[in-house]
Write a protein that holds these residues in place. Structure first.
Motif, mmCIF file in Angstrom:
data_model
loop_
_atom_site.group_PDB
_atom_site.id
_atom_site.type_symbol
_atom_site.label_atom_id
_atom_site.label_comp_id
_atom_site.label_asym_id
_atom_site.label_seq_id
_atom_site.Cartn_x
_atom_site.Cartn_y
_atom_site.Cartn_z
ATOM 1 N N ALA A 1 -3.569 -81.552 -72.912
ATOM 2 C CA ALA A 1 -3.544 -80.728 -74.121
ATOM 3 C C ALA A 1 -3.598 -81.578 -75.382
ATOM 4 O O ALA A 1 -3.464 -81.050 -76.489
ATOM 5 C CB ALA A 1 -2.295 -79.860 -74.134
ATOM 6 N N GLY A 2 -3.764 -82.884 -75.222
ATOM 7 C CA GLY A 2 -3.965 -83.754 -76.376
ATOM 8 C C GLY A 2 -2.706 -84.280 -77.029
ATOM 9 O O GLY A 2 -2.764 -84.817 -78.131
ATOM 10 N N GLY A 3 -1.560 -84.170 -76.364
ATOM 11 C CA GLY A 3 -0.304 -84.571 -76.991
ATOM 12 C C GLY A 3 -0.215 -86.043 -77.344
ATOM 13 O O GLY A 3 0.159 -86.406 -78.459
ATOM 14 N N TYR A 4 -0.562 -86.917 -76.402
ATOM 15 C CA TYR A 4 -0.506 -88.355 -76.680
ATOM 16 C C TYR A 4 -1.584 -88.749 -77.690
ATOM 17 O O TYR A 4 -1.348 -89.562 -78.588
ATOM 18 C CB TYR A 4 -0.685 -89.172 -75.400
ATOM 19 C CG TYR A 4 0.439 -89.030 -74.411
ATOM 20 C CD1 TYR A 4 1.768 -88.972 -74.813
ATOM 21 C CD2 TYR A 4 0.177 -88.956 -73.049
ATOM 22 C CE1 TYR A 4 2.796 -88.832 -73.898
ATOM 23 C CE2 TYR A 4 1.198 -88.817 -72.117
ATOM 24 C CZ TYR A 4 2.505 -88.761 -72.556
ATOM 25 O OH TYR A 4 3.523 -88.626 -71.644
ATOM 26 N N THR A 5 -2.769 -88.176 -77.535
ATOM 27 C CA THR A 5 -3.851 -88.470 -78.476
ATOM 28 C C THR A 5 -3.460 -88.076 -79.893
ATOM 29 O O THR A 5 -3.635 -88.845 -80.848
ATOM 30 C CB THR A 5 -5.131 -87.725 -78.055
ATOM 31 O OG1 THR A 5 -5.646 -88.315 -76.862
ATOM 32 C CG2 THR A 5 -6.199 -87.801 -79.138
ATOM 33 N N ARG A 6 -2.920 -86.891 -80.042
ATOM 34 C CA ARG A 6 -2.470 -86.424 -81.352
ATOM 35 C C ARG A 6 -1.404 -87.362 -81.915
ATOM 36 O O ARG A 6 -1.422 -87.702 -83.103
ATOM 37 C CB ARG A 6 -1.927 -85.004 -81.228
ATOM 38 C CG ARG A 6 -1.507 -84.365 -82.554
ATOM 39 C CD ARG A 6 -0.905 -82.988 -82.327
ATOM 40 N NE ARG A 6 -1.905 -82.017 -81.906
ATOM 41 C CZ ARG A 6 -2.020 -81.558 -80.666
ATOM 42 N NH1 ARG A 6 -1.205 -81.993 -79.711
ATOM 43 N NH2 ARG A 6 -2.939 -80.657 -80.370
ATOM 44 N N GLY A 7 -0.479 -87.789 -81.061
ATOM 45 C CA GLY A 7 0.569 -88.698 -81.500
ATOM 46 C C GLY A 7 0.015 -90.026 -81.983
ATOM 47 O O GLY A 7 0.456 -90.560 -83.006
ATOM 48 N N LEU A 8 -0.948 -90.578 -81.258
ATOM 49 C CA LEU A 8 -1.551 -91.850 -81.656
ATOM 50 C C LEU A 8 -2.287 -91.726 -82.985
ATOM 51 O O LEU A 8 -2.146 -92.576 -83.877
ATOM 52 C CB LEU A 8 -2.525 -92.318 -80.569
ATOM 53 C CG LEU A 8 -1.909 -92.866 -79.280
ATOM 54 C CD1 LEU A 8 -2.957 -92.934 -78.172
ATOM 55 C CD2 LEU A 8 -1.309 -94.249 -79.529
ATOM 56 N N LEU A 9 -3.077 -90.667 -83.119
ATOM 57 C CA LEU A 9 -3.865 -90.486 -84.334
ATOM 58 C C LEU A 9 -2.992 -90.234 -85.554
ATOM 59 O O LEU A 9 -3.367 -90.567 -86.683
ATOM 60 C CB LEU A 9 -4.845 -89.328 -84.149
ATOM 61 C CG LEU A 9 -5.964 -89.574 -83.126
ATOM 62 C CD1 LEU A 9 -6.678 -88.273 -82.793
ATOM 63 C CD2 LEU A 9 -6.955 -90.611 -83.647
ATOM 64 N N THR A 10 -1.831 -89.646 -85.345
ATOM 65 C CA THR A 10 -0.904 -89.384 -86.438
ATOM 66 C C THR A 10 -0.085 -90.624 -86.790
ATOM 67 O O THR A 10 0.243 -90.855 -87.964
ATOM 68 C CB THR A 10 0.047 -88.233 -86.058
ATOM 69 O OG1 THR A 10 -0.725 -87.094 -85.669
ATOM 70 C CG2 THR A 10 0.929 -87.846 -87.235
#
Length: 338
Positions: free
Chosen positions: A39-48
């Motif tokens: 669901a993109g949780g880690y990706t979202r965290g990295l990009l933020t």
């Protein structure tokens, strides 16, 4: 710095996100691989967390479709691609990436997949007996209805660590002789012929380990994990970090052994690498000692986190080692398909 974020579905919370980000220590200008986008949780965290670039990978077409809003929010910094994380080197090369600053893997089935009865991952939901993460290839129904009793016993016993594997396998063979097993509940009923129904004092459902075993077998999860660890080792630049979250003992054993093998402390037992000895140059150094577990607060909020373990290592400048799956405790199921 970051664009406004699409809201994450509250049911699909990334496990140990703060700990994973702390382990990876993302930095501006860095390049990171999220090998299990979900669901993109880690990706979202990295990009933020940093002005970085992320190559996100998932074998599930539904995850790729579901990630379009996040890609739109970070069009210059996020690349989302369908594929296997074991193939991350080739996928990275496709987008001009030859070295990375970090990689993260969240191993196993996602809550999104479990929640969809039509995907066939859950014994609690009646649906087609599928279990294919990529939605292609042989399904769990194909295996259950075609494998010999001995092969089913090995799959359930080795990959599910199920003590009643032989009895369950024979119960499945008997049930399919009466009618093909096509749904999750038909399989549950076959399993219960050997185990009985769940009793109030039972900690887990009798079908739990069999479903786990079939899912792992259908998706070649443990081989994929071993290959992905080795691919990350080759891609990471010196100082780059690898963070892996596992949810059961088979996965954790592989990750633990991999880091031990690459730490220079554990000699290889493989006949393929007779010259390796304890104390050779390390390929990874631990980011922290042993493993980390989810906090009490997180497990109360997200039950999936209860069994999670995070292990992480930082890449050295030593050349990557060749991979032998046997050395990192990837179990084999004798007689399995190619």
């Amino acid at each position: 710095m970051a664009s406004p974020l699409p809201s994450a579905d509250a049911r699909h919370k990334p496990v140990m996100l703060a700990e994973v980000l702390s382990a990876l220590a993302p930095r501006d200008g860095g390049i990171y691989v999220d090998g299990t986008f979900g669901a993109g949780g880690y990706t979202r965290g990295l990009l933020t967390a940093a002005d970085c670039r992320v190559l996100a990978i998932d074998r599930d077409p539904d995850a790729i479709t579901g990630g379009t809003a996040l890609v739109a929010a970070f069009p210059e910094r996020l690349t989302l691609v369908e594929g296997h994380f074991s193939d991350m080197e080739n996928l990275a090369e496709r987008f001009g990436i030859t070295m990375i600053d970090g990689a993260t893997l969240d191993i196993g089935v996602s809550s999104m997949q479990i929640d969809q009865a039509a995907r066939g991952f859950s014994f609690a939901k009646d649906g087609p007996l599928d279990m294919r993460m990529s939605q292609s290839g042989l399904s769990a129904a194909d295996i259950v209805n075609a494998a010999e009793a001995g092969q089913l016993t090995r799959i359930i016993g080795v990959l599910g660590e199920e003590r009643k594997a032989r009895a369950i396998a024979h119960a499945i063979v008997k049930a399919r002789s009466e009618a093909p097993i096509r749904t999750t509940q038909e399989l549950v009923r076959a399993i219960e012929r050997a185990t009985g129904r769940q009793r109030p004092q039972d900690r887990i459902h009798p079908a739990t380990r069999t479903f786990q075993a079939l899912r792992i077998y259908v998706n070649r999860e443990l081989e994929e994990l071993g290959l992905a660890l080795a691919a990350a080792e080759r891609l990471l630049k010196p100082g780059g970090r690898l963070a892996v979250v596992t949810f059961h003992s088979l996965e954790d054993r592989i990750v633990k052994r991999f880091f031990a093998e690459r730490s220079g402390k554990t000699p290889s037992s493989s006949r393929h690498m007779p010259g390796r000895e304890a104390g050779e140059e390390a390929r990874f150094i631990p980011v922290f000692r042993g493993h980390q577990e989810a906090s009490v607060a997180e497990t109360a909020d997200n039950p999936r986190a209860r069994s999670a373990k995070l292990r992480a290592g930082e890449r050295t400048s030593a050349p990557a080692l060749a991979l032998n799956l046997e050395d990192i405790a990837v179990p084999s199921v004798e007689g399995r398909r190619n």
